[in-house]
Design a protein around this motif. Structure first.
Motif, PDB file in Angstrom:
ATOM      1  N   GLY A  13       0.833  -1.196   0.000  1.00 57.38           N
ATOM      2  CA  GLY A  13       0.000   0.000   0.000  1.00 57.38           C
ATOM      3  C   GLY A  13       0.869   1.247   0.000  1.00 57.38           C
ATOM      4  O   GLY A  13       2.080   1.179   0.190  1.00 57.38           O
ATOM      5  N   SER A  14       0.305   2.353  -0.192  1.00 60.17           N
ATOM      6  CA  SER A  14      -1.086   2.592  -0.482  1.00 60.17           C
ATOM      7  C   SER A  14      -1.137   3.867  -1.297  1.00 60.17           C
ATOM      8  O   SER A  14      -0.237   4.690  -1.231  1.00 60.17           O
ATOM      9  CB  SER A  14      -1.859   2.720   0.828  1.00 60.17           C
ATOM     10  N   THR A  15      -2.196   4.054  -2.067  1.00 57.86           N
ATOM     11  CA  THR A  15      -2.364   5.298  -2.819  1.00 57.86           C
ATOM     12  C   THR A  15      -2.944   6.384  -1.924  1.00 57.86           C
ATOM     13  O   THR A  15      -3.458   6.118  -0.845  1.00 57.86           O
ATOM     14  CB  THR A  15      -3.294   5.097  -4.023  1.00 57.86           C
ATOM     15  N   MET A  16      -2.855   7.618  -2.392  1.00 56.62           N
ATOM     16  CA  MET A  16      -3.460   8.773  -1.711  1.00 56.62           C
ATOM     17  C   MET A  16      -4.215   9.563  -2.768  1.00 56.62           C
ATOM     18  O   MET A  16      -3.612  10.231  -3.614  1.00 56.62           O
ATOM     19  CB  MET A  16      -2.384   9.643  -1.085  1.00 56.62           C
ATOM     20  N   GLU A  17      -5.566   9.484  -2.740  1.00 58.53           N
ATOM     21  CA  GLU A  17      -6.373  10.062  -3.810  1.00 58.53           C
ATOM     22  C   GLU A  17      -7.544  10.861  -3.234  1.00 58.53           C
ATOM     23  O   GLU A  17      -8.292  10.353  -2.406  1.00 58.53           O
ATOM     24  CB  GLU A  17      -6.925   8.947  -4.704  1.00 58.53           C
ATOM     25  N   HIS A  18      -7.667  12.083  -3.707  1.00 56.65           N
ATOM     26  CA  HIS A  18      -8.781  12.933  -3.286  1.00 56.65           C
ATOM     27  C   HIS A  18      -9.905  12.785  -4.311  1.00 56.65           C
ATOM     28  O   HIS A  18      -9.985  13.527  -5.295  1.00 56.65           O
ATOM     29  CB  HIS A  18      -8.315  14.380  -3.144  1.00 56.65           C
ATOM     30  N   THR A  19     -10.781  11.818  -4.054  1.00 51.72           N
ATOM     31  CA  THR A  19     -11.856  11.495  -4.991  1.00 51.72           C
ATOM     32  C   THR A  19     -13.228  11.583  -4.333  1.00 51.72           C
ATOM     33  O   THR A  19     -14.183  10.972  -4.805  1.00 51.72           O
ATOM     34  CB  THR A  19     -11.647  10.078  -5.557  1.00 51.72           C
ATOM     35  N   GLY A  20     -13.325  12.312  -3.223  1.00 52.20           N
ATOM     36  CA  GLY A  20     -14.590  12.369  -2.505  1.00 52.20           C
ATOM     37  C   GLY A  20     -14.943  11.018  -1.925  1.00 52.20           C
ATOM     38  O   GLY A  20     -14.076  10.283  -1.448  1.00 52.20           O
ATOM     39  N   PHE A  21     -16.214  10.673  -1.972  1.00 52.38           N
ATOM     40  CA  PHE A  21     -16.671   9.409  -1.394  1.00 52.38           C
ATOM     41  C   PHE A  21     -16.678   8.263  -2.417  1.00 52.38           C
ATOM     42  O   PHE A  21     -17.327   7.246  -2.205  1.00 52.38           O
ATOM     43  CB  PHE A  21     -18.061   9.585  -0.772  1.00 52.38           C
ATOM     44  N   VAL A  22     -15.936   8.436  -3.509  1.00 52.51           N
ATOM     45  CA  VAL A  22     -15.801   7.379  -4.506  1.00 52.51           C
ATOM     46  C   VAL A  22     -14.782   6.360  -3.997  1.00 52.51           C
ATOM     47  O   VAL A  22     -13.632   6.711  -3.717  1.00 52.51           O
ATOM     48  CB  VAL A  22     -15.342   7.948  -5.859  1.00 52.51           C
ATOM     49  N   LYS A  23     -15.204   5.097  -3.898  1.00 51.71           N
ATOM     50  CA  LYS A  23     -14.359   4.083  -3.271  1.00 51.71           C
ATOM     51  C   LYS A  23     -13.955   2.960  -4.230  1.00 51.71           C
ATOM     52  O   LYS A  23     -13.325   1.984  -3.817  1.00 51.71           O
ATOM     53  CB  LYS A  23     -15.086   3.494  -2.050  1.00 51.71           C
ATOM     54  N   GLU A  24     -14.269   3.085  -5.508  1.00 50.34           N
ATOM     55  CA  GLU A  24     -13.935   2.028  -6.447  1.00 50.34           C
ATOM     56  C   GLU A  24     -12.419   1.935  -6.662  1.00 50.34           C
ATOM     57  O   GLU A  24     -11.704   2.929  -6.559  1.00 50.34           O
ATOM     58  CB  GLU A  24     -14.630   2.267  -7.796  1.00 50.34           C
ATOM     59  N   THR A  25     -11.957   0.735  -6.987  1.00 49.76           N
ATOM     60  CA  THR A  25     -10.557   0.542  -7.346  1.00 49.76           C
ATOM     61  C   THR A  25     -10.333   0.928  -8.811  1.00 49.76           C
ATOM     62  O   THR A  25     -11.288   1.019  -9.588  1.00 49.76           O
ATOM     63  CB  THR A  25     -10.142  -0.921  -7.141  1.00 49.76           C
ATOM     64  N   THR A  26      -9.077   1.155  -9.159  1.00 49.81           N
ATOM     65  CA  THR A  26      -8.753   1.541 -10.533  1.00 49.81           C
ATOM     66  C   THR A  26      -7.602   0.675 -11.060  1.00 49.81           C
ATOM     67  O   THR A  26      -6.755   0.204 -10.302  1.00 49.81           O
ATOM     68  CB  THR A  26      -8.334   3.020 -10.605  1.00 49.81           C
ATOM     69  N   GLU A  27      -7.577   0.516 -12.372  1.00 47.62           N
ATOM     70  CA  GLU A  27      -6.510  -0.267 -12.997  1.00 47.62           C
ATOM     71  C   GLU A  27      -5.163   0.445 -12.888  1.00 47.62           C
ATOM     72  O   GLU A  27      -4.115  -0.196 -12.761  1.00 47.62           O
ATOM     73  CB  GLU A  27      -6.848  -0.550 -14.461  1.00 47.62           C
ATOM     74  N   ASP A  28      -5.173   1.781 -12.934  1.00 49.54           N
ATOM     75  CA  ASP A  28      -3.919   2.523 -12.791  1.00 49.54           C
ATOM     76  C   ASP A  28      -3.287   2.258 -11.427  1.00 49.54           C
ATOM     77  O   ASP A  28      -2.067   2.049 -11.319  1.00 49.54           O
ATOM     78  CB  ASP A  28      -4.162   4.023 -12.964  1.00 49.54           C
ATOM     79  N   ALA A  29      -4.111   2.283 -10.383  1.00 53.68           N
ATOM     80  CA  ALA A  29      -3.587   2.029  -9.040  1.00 53.68           C
ATOM     81  C   ALA A  29      -3.104   0.596  -8.912  1.00 53.68           C
ATOM     82  O   ALA A  29      -2.067   0.331  -8.288  1.00 53.68           O
ATOM     83  CB  ALA A  29      -4.658   2.325  -7.995  1.00 53.68           C
TER      84      ALA A  29
END
Length: 366
Positions: free
Chosen positions: A257-273
């Protein structure tokens, strides 16, 4: 009607309920989902801030108290519930650290065990790390805990108590406000009243008090992690490199881990991560490329200014309290944070000065 109503069933909320119920209070704990299914489940479980010298003294004060308490807590939970939180006291290596001099000064100031070790020592302890690493910082007392199992054992500890009621899958619809008092909450199943209400809802805590005209700067910060199904002994200690880390579990599994992303309450995973985490994992431990990824997930950290949590009374409401905003260190700081608020609620001498964590002066109206 309970003495205390705790909104939020993560590690903070459950430890709060445990502290208060142990003191003899009647406690109701309510969660929008199941207990410990949000950031408490999603985190890595390192019982130390990452690069601890980069944090303010209030974080160090909470972390120091908490770290020394986890050994007893883990033992108590295992004896009470039969569920082992899997506390591993194996230490933490930090490699490629640019501000190592700051780290050594911090350790001397706060009397924390931190030493500089050479590559021979590093590879003796962790032979599967990437080649050609130099010296490292070594904190031998840092532990890690398997946070999903910690959550399960805390929940079991609570449901076994006569003076605790655990209510799950009941999202808060509104606070019950009478004059300048909060008398409890409303959910889709009706009213839940208590003498005092404590907001410990992680990333959602600021949203829950907005109807009171208060702006508490707690916001979600997404973090994505992965776990490899690896054999026992491939990695034995927490290793931190370039802001990311690997964490071993007792059964051999290795978290990255871990990423640090300011995406609001969006909790989905991403292929880039996923790709980025995989690259980091095999860069730290190349042999992980030979083992399958078992799971990739995301959680929402409760971000706050400088990571200093909000612990104490909510301004303008004599019976409303908060314990939230621990950012990346909720599990690390939980024992001290919950004990500190319990001390204030129960009229005990606080374990540390509560002033730095108070909401007054840090919360705005409007």
């Amino acid at each position: 009607m309970s003495d205390y109503l705790i909104v939020g069933g993560g590690v903070i909320g459950m430890m709060m309920a445990r502290e208060l119920s142990t003191a003899g209070a009647d406690v109701t704990l309510v969660d929008r989902r199941g207990c410990a299914e949000e950031s408490s489940w999603a985190g890595g479980g390192i019982v130390s801030p990452l690069y601890p010298w980069r944090y303010k003294d209030p974080i160090t004060a909470l972390a120091t108290w908490s770290q020394s308490s986890y050994v007893l807590l883990a033992q108590e939970l295992l004896e009470e519930t039969g569920y082992d939180p899997e506390l591993r006291q194996k230490g933490m290596f930090m490699v490629s650290v640019e501000d190592a001099d700051d780290a050594r000064r911090w350790a001397a100031k706060h009397h924390r065990p931190l030493t500089t070790v050479d590559a021979d020592f590093l590879y003796q302890k962790e032979p599967h790390l990437k080649e050609n690493l130099g010296e490292a910082l070594w904190m031998p007392e840092v532990a890690s805990i398997r946070n999903p199992r910690l959550g399960r054992s805390l929940r079991q500890s609570l449901v076994g108590r006569d003076n605790v009621t655990v209510l799950e899958h009941q999202p808060l619809e509104s606070l019950i406000i009478e004059g300048e008092q909060v008398k409890g909450i409303k959910t889709h199943k009706g009213e839940i009243r208590a003498d005092k209400t404590i907001i410990a809802a992680g990333s959602w805590s600021g949203e829950l008090v907005k109807p009171l005209g208060l702006n508490v700067p707690v916001e979600p910060v997404r973090g994505q992690m992965m776990i490899f199904k690896a054999p026992q002994g491939l990695v034995n200690r927490v290793v931190l490199m370039d802001g990311r880390y690997v964490i071993p579990r007792n059964d051999g599994r290795v978290l990255i881990g871990s990423t640090m992303e300011h995406t609001g309450f969006v909790k989905e995973t991403t292929e880039d991560a996923r790709a980025s985490l995989y690259e980091t994992a095999i860069n730290i431990v190349p042999a992980l490329a030979d083992h399958p990824i078992e799971h990739h997930w995301a959680g929402l950290r409760p971000g706050s200014p400088e990571g200093v949590p909000f612990i104490g009374a909510v301004p303008g409401y004599e019976n409303l309290y908060m314990n939230a905003g621990h950012f990346r260190n909720g599990l690390v700081l939980a024992p001290a944070s919950t004990r500190l608020l319990a001390d204030q609620l129960l009229g005990r001498t606080p374990i540390i000065d509560p002033a730095a964590y108070a909401l007054s002066g840090r919360v705005t109206s409007g």
